[in-house]
Motif scaffolding. Sequence first.
Motif, mmCIF file in Angstrom:
data_model
loop_
_atom_site.group_PDB
_atom_site.id
_atom_site.type_symbol
_atom_site.label_atom_id
_atom_site.label_comp_id
_atom_site.label_asym_id
_atom_site.label_seq_id
_atom_site.Cartn_x
_atom_site.Cartn_y
_atom_site.Cartn_z
ATOM 1 N N SER A 156 54.448 19.694 102.242
ATOM 2 C CA SER A 156 53.357 19.558 101.655
ATOM 3 C C SER A 156 52.700 18.265 101.413
ATOM 4 O O SER A 156 53.388 17.604 100.619
ATOM 5 N N LEU A 157 51.499 18.133 101.740
ATOM 6 C CA LEU A 157 50.986 16.777 101.635
ATOM 7 C C LEU A 157 50.709 16.513 99.998
ATOM 8 O O LEU A 157 50.790 15.450 99.379
ATOM 9 N N ALA A 158 50.225 17.597 99.335
ATOM 10 C CA ALA A 158 49.960 17.517 97.883
ATOM 11 C C ALA A 158 51.217 17.331 97.175
ATOM 12 O O ALA A 158 51.143 16.591 96.193
ATOM 13 N N GLU A 159 52.426 17.925 97.649
ATOM 14 C CA GLU A 159 53.733 17.758 96.806
ATOM 15 C C GLU A 159 53.989 16.206 97.014
ATOM 16 O O GLU A 159 54.614 15.460 96.229
ATOM 17 N N VAL A 160 53.842 15.572 98.232
ATOM 18 C CA VAL A 160 54.446 14.578 98.558
ATOM 19 C C VAL A 160 53.475 13.390 97.887
ATOM 20 O O VAL A 160 53.934 12.240 97.478
ATOM 21 N N GLN A 161 52.244 13.654 97.894
ATOM 22 C CA GLN A 161 51.415 12.664 97.436
ATOM 23 C C GLN A 161 51.572 12.716 95.774
ATOM 24 O O GLN A 161 51.419 11.342 95.203
ATOM 25 N N LYS A 162 51.993 13.859 95.146
ATOM 26 C CA LYS A 162 52.192 13.817 94.065
ATOM 27 C C LYS A 162 53.459 12.850 93.462
ATOM 28 O O LYS A 162 53.541 12.043 92.388
ATOM 29 N N MET A 163 54.587 12.969 94.267
ATOM 30 C CA MET A 163 55.675 12.120 94.216
ATOM 31 C C MET A 163 55.060 10.644 94.553
ATOM 32 O O MET A 163 55.780 9.692 93.802
ATOM 33 N N LYS A 164 54.580 9.987 95.393
ATOM 34 C CA LYS A 164 54.188 8.932 95.812
ATOM 35 C C LYS A 164 53.362 8.255 94.645
ATOM 36 O O LYS A 164 53.353 7.073 94.036
ATOM 37 N N LEU A 166 53.737 9.145 91.144
ATOM 38 C CA LEU A 166 54.422 8.837 90.351
ATOM 39 C C LEU A 166 55.406 7.566 90.681
ATOM 40 O O LEU A 166 55.456 6.708 89.712
ATOM 41 N N LEU A 167 55.726 7.242 91.993
ATOM 42 C CA LEU A 167 56.457 6.117 92.213
ATOM 43 C C LEU A 167 55.587 4.933 91.973
ATOM 44 O O LEU A 167 56.295 3.871 91.320
ATOM 45 N N TRP A 168 54.375 4.908 92.208
ATOM 46 C CA TRP A 168 53.462 3.673 91.940
ATOM 47 C C TRP A 168 53.271 3.638 90.320
ATOM 48 O O TRP A 168 53.332 2.411 90.084
ATOM 49 N N LYS A 169 53.065 4.581 89.806
ATOM 50 C CA LYS A 169 53.032 4.273 88.168
ATOM 51 C C LYS A 169 54.692 3.735 87.907
ATOM 52 O O LYS A 169 54.379 2.908 86.783
ATOM 53 N N PHE A 170 55.734 4.107 88.259
ATOM 54 C CA PHE A 170 56.892 3.559 87.664
ATOM 55 C C PHE A 170 57.108 2.177 88.240
ATOM 56 O O PHE A 170 57.431 1.127 87.442
ATOM 57 N N TRP A 171 56.568 1.641 89.471
ATOM 58 C CA TRP A 171 56.569 0.415 89.802
ATOM 59 C C TRP A 171 55.518 -0.319 89.029
ATOM 60 O O TRP A 171 55.845 -1.737 88.750
ATOM 61 N N ASP A 172 54.343 -0.057 88.538
ATOM 62 C CA ASP A 172 53.323 -0.800 87.828
ATOM 63 C C ASP A 172 53.916 -0.889 86.445
ATOM 64 O O ASP A 172 53.660 -2.122 85.814
ATOM 65 N N LEU A 173 54.805 -0.236 86.166
ATOM 66 C CA LEU A 173 55.554 -0.566 84.561
ATOM 67 C C LEU A 173 56.469 -1.584 84.690
ATOM 68 O O LEU A 173 56.948 -1.846 83.700
ATOM 69 N N ASP A 174 56.867 -1.925 85.901
ATOM 70 C CA ASP A 174 58.035 -2.791 86.179
ATOM 71 C C ASP A 174 59.327 -2.373 85.481
ATOM 72 O O ASP A 174 59.627 -3.428 84.505
ATOM 73 N N ILE A 175 59.822 -1.214 85.374
ATOM 74 C CA ILE A 175 61.024 -1.017 84.796
ATOM 75 C C ILE A 175 62.211 -1.717 84.684
ATOM 76 O O ILE A 175 62.554 -1.922 86.072
ATOM 77 N N ASP A 240 57.849 18.114 87.724
ATOM 78 C CA ASP A 240 57.068 18.980 88.291
ATOM 79 C C ASP A 240 56.984 18.772 89.736
ATOM 80 O O ASP A 240 56.533 19.371 90.837
ATOM 81 N N ILE A 241 57.829 17.820 90.464
ATOM 82 C CA ILE A 241 58.064 17.308 91.804
ATOM 83 C C ILE A 241 58.852 18.718 92.278
ATOM 84 O O ILE A 241 59.912 19.048 91.854
ATOM 85 N N ASP A 242 58.638 19.076 93.588
ATOM 86 C CA ASP A 242 58.884 20.057 94.189
ATOM 87 C C ASP A 242 60.203 19.627 94.838
ATOM 88 O O ASP A 242 60.134 18.967 95.675
ATOM 89 N N ALA A 243 61.386 20.365 94.626
ATOM 90 C CA ALA A 243 62.705 19.840 95.312
ATOM 91 C C ALA A 243 62.704 20.162 96.889
ATOM 92 O O ALA A 243 63.225 19.588 97.420
ATOM 93 N N ASP A 244 61.932 21.513 97.113
ATOM 94 C CA ASP A 244 62.009 21.829 98.522
ATOM 95 C C ASP A 244 61.280 20.685 99.306
ATOM 96 O O ASP A 244 61.700 20.499 100.392
ATOM 97 N N ALA A 245 60.291 20.147 98.673
ATOM 98 C CA ALA A 245 59.719 19.062 99.385
ATOM 99 C C ALA A 245 60.038 17.839 99.745
ATOM 100 O O ALA A 245 60.294 17.259 100.695
ATOM 101 N N ILE A 246 60.989 17.557 98.631
ATOM 102 C CA ILE A 246 61.817 16.456 99.056
ATOM 103 C C ILE A 246 62.993 16.704 99.894
ATOM 104 O O ILE A 246 63.212 15.824 100.688
ATOM 105 N N GLU A 247 63.564 17.696 99.838
ATOM 106 C CA GLU A 247 64.646 18.244 101.002
ATOM 107 C C GLU A 247 64.026 18.113 102.304
ATOM 108 O O GLU A 247 64.683 17.599 103.214
ATOM 109 N N GLU A 248 62.692 18.704 102.474
ATOM 110 C CA GLU A 248 62.125 18.856 103.808
ATOM 111 C C GLU A 248 61.829 17.373 104.157
ATOM 112 O O GLU A 248 61.943 17.186 105.365
#
Length: 275
Positions: A156-164, A166-175, A240-248
Amino acid sequence: MATEIPAEQFGKCQRETHRAKSILYQILHKEHESEAKRHQQYRSTHRFTGSKGCSCMDRRRVVLKTPEATCRRASEVLLKTLSFIRNLPSFYRVPWEDQLVLIQQNWAPLFVLGMAQEGVDFDLREISAPSLLKKILLNQSWTASNELGSSSLGASLAEVQKMKNLLWKFWDLDISVKEYAYLKGIILFNSGCHVLKCLPYVQTLQQEAQQALMEFISMMFHRNLDRFAWILWLIASLQDIDADAIEELFFRPILGEATLNVLLLETLYIKPDWL
């Protein structure tokens, strides 16, 4: 190599013997100290976004643009995540039923957190489902088309975009590496899993990781606890990330019809007999 746990302690709740400076606390403080500085930059120009205002994001399907390279990196992230878990004696001190629940409910947010730590960005390609006219012309029945399953229709584009996002937010924080280590402990020992047999012990481990993260941020960022609150909000959003979308998206191209959950349990040597 996983730390060996005496047979008499395996699968038992260890709340009684828990101390303020537990093994988890010590490992979280030491994890990755010898690692080189991680790669944290990402390519914002490769962000994949759908049409603004589109109400059919859930129906739009995507696959990886470069599956060979991306699936290889995703597999490396998953192996590092499993290595982290296997080297936590505290994890193996909970009953195996609790281990099963913790893995099944938390492997996906741990994986996404690992993708953020490793700086894994990826490009997508949208695919379209066959039109009704094409199905008729090719004499495809609705049943046959449904049997294709999600493996041929992408994620699902919606689920993958949600994950992307979140990734960008983590990178912005430079954890930092240490912050990632504490976050892994917070996510793995998710005390929100109320079906756990050893819930008080798991709650204690999660609180320890949270306390360690807060102390680290307080020391390194001049008591800027806004950062602490923001990071906790981000890891809550990971649930909230869909595990099925990650696996797919990342593992279906290499696993085929195999189930990732079973593979994870086999790798961690906690596969129950009935699986």
